[in-house]
Motif scaffolding. Structure first.
Motif, PDB file in Angstrom:
ATOM      1  N   THR A 206       0.893  -1.275   0.254  1.00 38.75           N
ATOM      2  CA  THR A 206       0.029   0.075  -0.235  1.00 38.75           C
ATOM      3  C   THR A 206       0.741   1.115   0.081  1.00 38.75           C
ATOM      4  O   THR A 206       0.522   2.368  -0.680  1.00 38.75           O
ATOM      5  N   HIS A 207       1.896   1.207   0.732  1.00 35.03           N
ATOM      6  CA  HIS A 207       3.009   2.290   0.856  1.00 35.03           C
ATOM      7  C   HIS A 207       3.565   2.752  -0.640  1.00 35.03           C
ATOM      8  O   HIS A 207       3.967   3.655  -1.041  1.00 35.03           O
ATOM      9  N   HIS A 208       3.882   1.608  -1.099  1.00 35.18           N
ATOM     10  CA  HIS A 208       4.682   1.505  -2.464  1.00 35.18           C
ATOM     11  C   HIS A 208       3.487   2.036  -3.646  1.00 35.18           C
ATOM     12  O   HIS A 208       3.825   2.955  -4.418  1.00 35.18           O
ATOM     13  N   ARG A 209       2.126   1.452  -3.468  1.00 35.13           N
ATOM     14  CA  ARG A 209       1.489   2.097  -4.651  1.00 35.13           C
ATOM     15  C   ARG A 209       0.879   3.513  -4.187  1.00 35.13           C
ATOM     16  O   ARG A 209       0.980   4.390  -4.997  1.00 35.13           O
ATOM     17  N   THR A 210       0.969   4.042  -2.868  1.00 35.96           N
ATOM     18  CA  THR A 210       0.625   5.457  -2.611  1.00 35.96           C
ATOM     19  C   THR A 210       1.981   6.211  -3.262  1.00 35.96           C
ATOM     20  O   THR A 210       1.780   7.379  -4.087  1.00 35.96           O
ATOM     21  N   THR A 211       3.276   5.827  -3.081  1.00 35.19           N
ATOM     22  CA  THR A 211       4.249   6.456  -3.727  1.00 35.19           C
ATOM     23  C   THR A 211       4.242   6.597  -5.134  1.00 35.19           C
ATOM     24  O   THR A 211       4.678   7.545  -5.743  1.00 35.19           O
ATOM     25  N   ASP A 212       3.832   5.465  -5.714  1.00 33.61           N
ATOM     26  CA  ASP A 212       3.885   5.590  -7.200  1.00 33.61           C
ATOM     27  C   ASP A 212       2.744   6.313  -7.748  1.00 33.61           C
ATOM     28  O   ASP A 212       3.000   7.135  -8.736  1.00 33.61           O
ATOM     29  N   VAL A 213       1.428   6.309  -7.188  1.00 40.36           N
ATOM     30  CA  VAL A 213       0.434   7.371  -7.445  1.00 40.36           C
ATOM     31  C   VAL A 213       1.064   8.743  -7.447  1.00 40.36           C
ATOM     32  O   VAL A 213       0.734   9.627  -8.220  1.00 40.36           O
ATOM     33  N   ALA A 214       1.586   8.969  -6.393  1.00 43.07           N
ATOM     34  CA  ALA A 214       2.331  10.408  -6.082  1.00 43.07           C
ATOM     35  C   ALA A 214       3.282  10.632  -7.222  1.00 43.07           C
ATOM     36  O   ALA A 214       3.261  11.872  -7.844  1.00 43.07           O
ATOM     37  N   MET A 215       4.057   9.687  -7.593  1.00 42.17           N
ATOM     38  CA  MET A 215       4.933  10.349  -8.741  1.00 42.17           C
ATOM     39  C   MET A 215       4.509  10.214  -9.844  1.00 42.17           C
ATOM     40  O   MET A 215       4.612  11.208 -10.892  1.00 42.17           O
ATOM     41  N   LEU A 216       3.295   9.321 -10.445  1.00 46.71           N
ATOM     42  CA  LEU A 216       2.593   9.683 -11.671  1.00 46.71           C
ATOM     43  C   LEU A 216       1.836  11.125 -11.688  1.00 46.71           C
ATOM     44  O   LEU A 216       1.898  11.557 -12.598  1.00 46.71           O
ATOM     45  N   VAL A 217       1.397  11.571 -10.172  1.00 47.76           N
ATOM     46  CA  VAL A 217       0.620  12.768 -10.487  1.00 47.76           C
ATOM     47  C   VAL A 217       1.627  13.894 -10.628  1.00 47.76           C
ATOM     48  O   VAL A 217       1.303  14.758 -11.427  1.00 47.76           O
ATOM     49  N   THR A 218       2.953  13.734  -9.913  1.00 51.67           N
ATOM     50  CA  THR A 218       4.043  14.717  -9.957  1.00 51.67           C
ATOM     51  C   THR A 218       4.507  14.853 -11.561  1.00 51.67           C
ATOM     52  O   THR A 218       4.564  15.861 -12.061  1.00 51.67           O
ATOM     53  N   MET A 219       4.571  13.516 -12.426  1.00 48.81           N
ATOM     54  CA  MET A 219       5.142  13.694 -13.715  1.00 48.81           C
ATOM     55  C   MET A 219       4.255  14.155 -14.719  1.00 48.81           C
ATOM     56  O   MET A 219       4.329  14.986 -15.591  1.00 48.81           O
ATOM     57  N   PHE A 220       2.797  13.867 -14.355  1.00 50.86           N
ATOM     58  CA  PHE A 220       1.575  14.505 -15.220  1.00 50.86           C
ATOM     59  C   PHE A 220       1.390  15.860 -15.012  1.00 50.86           C
ATOM     60  O   PHE A 220       1.377  16.640 -15.982  1.00 50.86           O
TER      61      PHE A 220
END
Length: 265
Positions: A206-220
Motif C-alpha cells: 500500500t505504501h509503494h502504491r501510494t508512492t507510485d501514484v504520487a510520482m505519476l501525479v507529479t510527472m503528469f
C-alpha cells in the motif's frame, strides 16, 4: 644486675593474643569491609537476592521514569503497573546481566532506536504489553533475541511496523492479541495483526502504491506544464506573425517606374 635487668624488662612483656581485648562489634565491622559493595536498591522497591541472583521489584510504586540506581547485577527487573511515559536511550545499557524486563501496564508512547541498547545478548523476555505504543522504529527491537510481548497497544499498522516485526520473536501466548488500532488499510482496523501478516497481507505494498501514484501525479503535472508552455509559445509566435503581416499590409504601395525603350537608330 640480673634483678635490675629483670625489673627493667618487665614493662616490655607483651600480652598473649588470647588476652587482647577486641572492641565490641569489631569482627562485624571487619566483615562489612570484606563484603563486596552493590548498588543500593531504588527507593520504594525491593531487591531480594537468592543464590547470587538479584531481582529488582518496583511494581506499582508510582514511578514516572526509569530509576537510575538499579543494581548493575540485576537479573530480573519489574517496572510494571507504573506511570512511565518514556524510556531514555540507553536506560538499561549498564545492566549486562539482565534476563527479564517487565514494562507492562505503563503509559509508554514511543520507543527509540537506542532504548534497549546493551541488552541484545542476554535478555530473554521483554514485556511491553498494555502501554500506549503506536509506532515502533525499524531498528528498535531488531537486535534483541528475547521474546517480546506487544499486546494491548494502540498500534498503527503500516509498512514501518511490519518491517519492525520481521525477525522479531513474539511471545506465542500473546501474539494473537496484537491488533491494528489504526491502519493504512481501513479494512484491517481492529483486526489481529499477526493473522493478517500470516495470510500474506502486506502493508508495504500500500505504501509503494501510494508512492507510485504520487510520482505519476507529479510527472503528469510537469508534462502538463510543458505542454502549456509549448502552446503558449506557438500562440505567441502566431500573434507576432499576424501583427507583422498587418503592419506590412498597412504600408503605402509605391508604383514602379519603367524607362521607355528607345527605338533603335
Amino acid at each position: 644486675m640480673a634483678g635490675l635487668a629483670q625489673g627493667r624488662m618487665a614493662p616490655l612483656n607483651r600480652q598473649s593474643p588470647s588476652s587482647l581485648q577486641v572492641p565490641r562489634g569489631g569482627p562485624c565491622l571487619l566483615l562489612l569491609f570484606c563484603l563486596p559493595l552493590r548498588a543500593a536498591c531504588p527507593q520504594g522497591c525491593q531487591c531480594p537476592e537468592h543464590a547470587g541472583v538479584v531481582a529488582v521489584h518496583c511494581s506499582a510504586t508510582g514511578l514516572r521514569e526509569v530509576p537510575k540506581d538499579i543494581p548493575t547485577d540485576a537479573v530480573l527487573l519489574k517496572l510494571d503497573a507504573n506511570q512511565i511515559t518514556r524510556i531514555p536511550d540507553g536506560a538499561f545499557q549498564h545492566l549486562s546481566q539482565l534476563k527479564e524486563l517487565d514494562l507492562s501496564g505503563n503509559a509508554i508512547e514511543t520507543i527509540g532506536p537506542a532504548t534497549f541498547a546493551g541488552l541484545a545478548g542476554g535478555l530473554r523476555l521483554l514485556d511491553l504489553s498494555h502501554n500506549r505504543i503506536r509506532r515502533i522504529p525499524k531498528d528498535a527491537l531488531g537486535k534483541l533475541s528475547a521474546q517480546v510481548r506487544l499486546s494491548h497497544n494502540p498500534l498503527h499498522c503500516e509498512c514501518a511496523l511490519q518491517e519492525a516485526l520481521w525477525g522479531l520473536r513474539l511471545d506465542p501466548d500473546s501474539a494473537d492479541a496484537i491488533a491494528c488500532h489504526t491502519s493504512v488499510r481501513e479494512e484491517f482496523v481492529g483486526k489481529p495483526l499477526i493473522q493478517a501478516l500470516d495470510a500474506g497481507v502486506s502493508f508495504c505494498s500500500t505504501h509503494h502504491r501510494t508512492t507510485d501514484v504520487a510520482m505519476l501525479v507529479t510527472m503528469f503535472g510537469w508534462f502538463a506544464m510543458v505542454i502549456a508552455y509549448v502552446v503558449y509559445y506557438v500562440r505567441q509566435n502566431q500573434e507576432d506573425a499576424r501583427r507583422h503581416l498587418e503592419y506590412l499590409k498597412s504600408l503605402p504601395s509605391t508604383p514602379i517606374s519603367k524607362d521607355p525603350i528607345s527605338p533603335a537608330p
